[in-house]
Design a protein around this motif. Sequence first.
Motif, PDB file in Angstrom:
ATOM      1  N   GLU A 265       0.869  -1.242  -0.049  1.00  0.00           N
ATOM      2  CA  GLU A 265      -0.049  -0.092   0.069  1.00  0.00           C
ATOM      3  C   GLU A 265       0.735   1.305   0.052  1.00  0.00           C
ATOM      4  O   GLU A 265       2.010   1.398   0.626  1.00  0.00           O
ATOM      5  CB  GLU A 265      -0.854   0.115   1.466  1.00  0.00           C
ATOM      6  N   GLY A 266       0.261   2.417  -0.607  1.00  0.00           N
ATOM      7  CA  GLY A 266       1.174   3.636  -0.578  1.00  0.00           C
ATOM      8  C   GLY A 266       1.959   3.846  -1.750  1.00  0.00           C
ATOM      9  O   GLY A 266       2.035   2.928  -2.643  1.00  0.00           O
TER      10      GLY A 266
ATOM     11  N   ASN B 282       4.685   7.472   1.891  1.00  0.00           N
ATOM     12  CA  ASN B 282       3.639   6.790   2.598  1.00  0.00           C
ATOM     13  C   ASN B 282       3.673   5.328   2.275  1.00  0.00           C
ATOM     14  O   ASN B 282       2.718   4.490   2.482  1.00  0.00           O
ATOM     15  CB  ASN B 282       2.396   7.467   2.639  1.00  0.00           C
TER      16      ASN B 282
ATOM     17  N   SER C  94       3.989   1.594   2.537  1.00  0.00           N
ATOM     18  CA  SER C  94       3.856   0.457   3.818  1.00  0.00           C
ATOM     19  C   SER C  94       4.726  -0.735   3.394  1.00  0.00           C
ATOM     20  O   SER C  94       4.585  -0.985   2.334  1.00  0.00           O
ATOM     21  CB  SER C  94       2.652   0.249   4.112  1.00  0.00           C
TER      22      SER C  94
END
Length: 260
Positions: free
Chosen positions: A28-29, A35, A37
Amino acid sequence: MKICRYTDPETQRTAFGVIEGETVFGLEGDLSAGNLSLERSEPSIRLSDARLLPPVAPSKIVCVGRNYREHAAELGNEMPPEPLLFLKAPSTLIGDGDVIELPAQSQRVEHEGELAVVIGRRCKRIAEDEDPLSYVLGYTCLNDVTARDLQRKDVQFTRGKSFDTFCPVGPYIVSGLDPTDLKVETRVNGQVRQSGRTNAMAFPVAHLIRYISHAMTLEPGDLIATGTPAGVGPLQDGDVCEVEVEGVGVLRNTVRASVR
Ligand code: ZN
């Protein structure tokens, strides 16, 4: 950990992923947004089904010239007293398996196989008691393709280093690696052209990151090309150029003369 950027051909979704064996798990990100992850998430796809992209989308590519004594000597240059920095345009970026295009304006395009640092966290003016390597997400292979004749003619490096396709990077980012003594090898059509070790750098990786951070803010996803060992040489239409960094993998690109 092997981190990649890929497109899922079924969903056309582009994401970061982590490669485990023959499987890519989505992450994710976004690295450049700061950001990303590193917790793997579903869905996963087979590595052979994923289309790997350049593993980063950097705000800048900071390069270091003449960081290996034997390379400086082969081009007839003195060693610089401090790291010699220049930039490549982010539009030069291509991934593993993509094509390096030889521009019609140059008669002499050369390979420069290098260890590349991928920044993981924003850093600015790293303090003396801080470890510069703590800002690193991982390492990858980079080919600092250079129109040598134009680099010499223009005196400064912008045009000769920044034609489209002049920065193959990948195939993925490897974290948890010690960068101080890795073999960096470049092969053309299977023949070894450059072979060096990162322990021969005049300015080691940690020194470079701190030095650069005192000149400009490094953002997540930014790339530092740490300089090339001796043995740079020309690329021709039809060549296959490979850059291998020990512990990372092999970055392979074909070369094509551009059509005027
Ligand atoms: Zn270079």
